[in-house]
Structures are given as C-alpha cells and as structure tokens.
Write a protein that holds these residues in place. Structure first.
Motif, mmCIF file in Angstrom:
data_model
loop_
_atom_site.group_PDB
_atom_site.id
_atom_site.type_symbol
_atom_site.label_atom_id
_atom_site.label_comp_id
_atom_site.label_asym_id
_atom_site.label_seq_id
_atom_site.Cartn_x
_atom_site.Cartn_y
_atom_site.Cartn_z
ATOM 1 N N ALA A 68 -17.768 16.992 -2.169
ATOM 2 C CA ALA A 68 -18.718 15.915 -2.460
ATOM 3 C C ALA A 68 -20.092 16.476 -2.805
ATOM 4 O O ALA A 68 -20.759 16.003 -3.732
ATOM 5 N N SER A 69 -20.523 17.492 -2.074
ATOM 6 C CA SER A 69 -21.840 18.093 -2.325
ATOM 7 C C SER A 69 -21.889 18.786 -3.674
ATOM 8 O O SER A 69 -22.878 18.670 -4.413
ATOM 9 N N ALA A 70 -20.834 19.512 -4.016
ATOM 10 C CA ALA A 70 -20.783 20.197 -5.313
ATOM 11 C C ALA A 70 -20.737 19.190 -6.458
ATOM 12 O O ALA A 70 -21.434 19.352 -7.470
ATOM 13 N N ALA A 71 -19.932 18.159 -6.308
ATOM 14 C CA ALA A 71 -19.849 17.129 -7.349
ATOM 15 C C ALA A 71 -21.189 16.424 -7.509
ATOM 16 O O ALA A 71 -21.625 16.147 -8.633
ATOM 17 N N LEU A 72 -21.851 16.149 -6.404
ATOM 18 C CA LEU A 72 -23.165 15.508 -6.465
ATOM 19 C C LEU A 72 -24.171 16.418 -7.163
ATOM 20 O O LEU A 72 -24.991 15.955 -7.959
ATOM 21 N N GLY A 73 -24.115 17.715 -6.884
ATOM 22 C CA GLY A 73 -25.014 18.653 -7.540
ATOM 23 C C GLY A 73 -24.849 18.640 -9.049
ATOM 24 O O GLY A 73 -25.835 18.593 -9.795
ATOM 25 N N VAL A 74 -23.618 18.652 -9.517
ATOM 26 C CA VAL A 74 -23.367 18.641 -10.950
ATOM 27 C C VAL A 74 -23.741 17.282 -11.548
ATOM 28 O O VAL A 74 -24.301 17.206 -12.646
ATOM 29 N N ALA A 75 -23.472 16.202 -10.832
ATOM 30 C CA ALA A 75 -23.842 14.871 -11.321
ATOM 31 C C ALA A 75 -25.355 14.754 -11.465
ATOM 32 O O ALA A 75 -25.849 14.211 -12.466
ATOM 33 N N VAL A 76 -26.091 15.263 -10.491
ATOM 34 C CA VAL A 76 -27.560 15.238 -10.568
ATOM 35 C C VAL A 76 -28.030 16.075 -11.752
ATOM 36 O O VAL A 76 -28.958 15.689 -12.476
ATOM 37 N N LEU A 77 -27.394 17.197 -11.977
ATOM 38 C CA LEU A 77 -27.736 18.056 -13.109
ATOM 39 C C LEU A 77 -27.531 17.319 -14.432
ATOM 40 O O LEU A 77 -28.404 17.342 -15.308
ATOM 41 N N ALA B 234 -17.132 18.045 -15.878
ATOM 42 C CA ALA B 234 -17.710 19.014 -14.937
ATOM 43 C C ALA B 234 -17.784 18.479 -13.510
ATOM 44 O O ALA B 234 -17.614 19.247 -12.557
ATOM 45 N N VAL B 235 -18.039 17.192 -13.341
ATOM 46 C CA VAL B 235 -18.181 16.636 -11.984
ATOM 47 C C VAL B 235 -16.874 16.763 -11.187
ATOM 48 O O VAL B 235 -16.876 17.321 -10.085
ATOM 49 N N PRO B 236 -15.737 16.292 -11.693
ATOM 50 C CA PRO B 236 -14.510 16.463 -10.914
ATOM 51 C C PRO B 236 -14.080 17.933 -10.807
ATOM 52 O O PRO B 236 -13.457 18.323 -9.813
ATOM 53 N N LEU B 237 -14.418 18.736 -11.799
ATOM 54 C CA LEU B 237 -14.107 20.157 -11.716
ATOM 55 C C LEU B 237 -14.878 20.808 -10.565
ATOM 56 O O LEU B 237 -14.314 21.573 -9.775
ATOM 57 N N ALA B 238 -16.165 20.475 -10.442
ATOM 58 C CA ALA B 238 -16.959 20.989 -9.320
ATOM 59 C C ALA B 238 -16.397 20.493 -7.998
ATOM 60 O O ALA B 238 -16.352 21.241 -7.011
ATOM 61 N N ALA B 239 -15.966 19.236 -7.963
ATOM 62 C CA ALA B 239 -15.373 18.696 -6.741
ATOM 63 C C ALA B 239 -14.086 19.435 -6.384
ATOM 64 O O ALA B 239 -13.858 19.766 -5.212
ATOM 65 N N PHE C 96 -23.321 16.423 3.980
ATOM 66 C CA PHE C 96 -23.957 17.117 2.862
ATOM 67 C C PHE C 96 -24.071 18.612 3.113
ATOM 68 O O PHE C 96 -24.506 19.049 4.177
ATOM 69 N N SER C 97 -23.719 19.408 2.114
ATOM 70 C CA SER C 97 -23.840 20.863 2.171
ATOM 71 C C SER C 97 -24.855 21.320 1.130
ATOM 72 O O SER C 97 -24.535 21.356 -0.070
ATOM 73 N N PRO C 98 -26.090 21.653 1.559
ATOM 74 C CA PRO C 98 -27.089 22.111 0.591
ATOM 75 C C PRO C 98 -26.639 23.366 -0.161
ATOM 76 O O PRO C 98 -26.953 23.541 -1.331
ATOM 77 N N ALA C 99 -25.895 24.240 0.523
ATOM 78 C CA ALA C 99 -25.419 25.460 -0.134
ATOM 79 C C ALA C 99 -24.458 25.122 -1.271
ATOM 80 O O ALA C 99 -24.571 25.679 -2.375
ATOM 81 N N ALA C 100 -23.521 24.221 -1.031
ATOM 82 C CA ALA C 100 -22.574 23.839 -2.079
ATOM 83 C C ALA C 100 -23.294 23.134 -3.226
ATOM 84 O O ALA C 100 -22.981 23.360 -4.399
ATOM 85 N N PHE C 101 -24.261 22.299 -2.888
ATOM 86 C CA PHE C 101 -25.069 21.618 -3.897
ATOM 87 C C PHE C 101 -25.754 22.650 -4.781
ATOM 88 O O PHE C 101 -25.667 22.606 -6.006
ATOM 89 N N GLY C 102 -26.416 23.608 -4.156
ATOM 90 C CA GLY C 102 -27.141 24.639 -4.901
ATOM 91 C C GLY C 102 -26.235 25.552 -5.694
ATOM 92 O O GLY C 102 -26.524 25.889 -6.843
ATOM 93 N N VAL C 103 -25.114 25.946 -5.085
ATOM 94 C CA VAL C 103 -24.182 26.841 -5.775
ATOM 95 C C VAL C 103 -23.560 26.132 -6.981
ATOM 96 O O VAL C 103 -23.243 26.777 -7.984
ATOM 97 N N ALA C 104 -23.407 24.837 -6.923
ATOM 98 C CA ALA C 104 -22.885 24.096 -8.072
ATOM 99 C C ALA C 104 -23.951 23.926 -9.151
ATOM 100 O O ALA C 104 -23.649 23.977 -10.347
ATOM 101 N N VAL C 105 -25.200 23.757 -8.735
ATOM 102 C CA VAL C 105 -26.273 23.506 -9.697
ATOM 103 C C VAL C 105 -26.609 24.757 -10.515
ATOM 104 O O VAL C 105 -26.834 24.667 -11.721
#
Length: 122
Positions: free
Chosen positions: A40-49, A22-27, A99-108
């Motif tokens: 990077a923000s999307a991958a980080l969001g999924v990694a944190v999840l 899921a992490v590289p897919l989100a990236a 960092f993109s909070p929107a991408a982080f949130g949309v990935a989470v």
C-alpha cells in the motif's frame, strides 16, 4: 479554427496509462517484499508521483494561457508547493499503523527516475 492540444496537457494525457500500470506494479513488488502494508505504501508513493506530474503539467498549461510571467511563477513556485503537499502527506500518514515511509520513499525514487526518462521521450 480548432485549438491544438497544449503540449503540457498532451504530456499528462500520455502519462496516464504508464501511471496506471506503475501503481499496481509497485504494489506487487511491495507485497512480495513486505506484505500488504509495504504494498500500500509503495503504491501510494507511485500514485503521488503520478499525480504530482499531472499537477505540474496541468498547472503549467493553465499558466501558459495567462502570461509568460504566470508560467515563470508556476515553474518556480509550483515544485515548492507540490513538495510541501507531499511532505505534509508523509507527516500525516506516518502516524498510521500501516504506512511505511521507507517503502514510500523507495518507490518514489526509482519512479521519479523512470518518469524523467519517460518525460524525456515525450
């Protein structure tokens, strides 16, 4: 007599491979929609999840070895503590240029729904 695997640890073990996918897919999705910062923000969001899920399972497994009261405490206070860590991470990263909070949130959000569906199957 060998001890059987704790169900919480088994859930964490079974979530490792999908999390690694899921992490590289989100990236990749983030990169296609907005470049490297979004990726990077999307991958980080999924990694944190995924790490949040693992922390939940491991803390419940540890508490189950202590007492039912410890399990209740972890089940009630664990989400508050983990959510606090995620919010603190968001505040810390929000000050960075990439960092993109929107991408982080949309990935989470869809990641959480997918994780819940996967967890229900376990």
């Amino acid at each position: 007599m060998a001890e059987t695997m704790r169900p919480e640890i088994e859930m964490v073990r079974r979530s490792i491979l999908p999390g690694l996918v899921a992490v590289p897919l989100a990236a990749a999705i983030g990169w296609s929609l907005g470049g490297t910062d979004v990726a990077a923000s999307a991958a980080l969001g999924v990694a944190v999840l995924v790490l949040n899920f693992a922390a939940n399972g491991l803390s419940l497994a540890a508490a189950s070895r202590v007492s039912i009261t410890a399990v209740h405490g972890v089940a009630l206070l664990g989400p508050v503590v983990r959510l606090g860590v995620i919010v603190a991470l968001l505040f810390l990263l929000d000050g960075t240029a990439w960092f993109s909070p929107a991408a982080f949130g949309v990935a989470v959000v869809p990641g959480t729904l997918a994780l819940l569906a996967y967890e229900a199957r376990l």
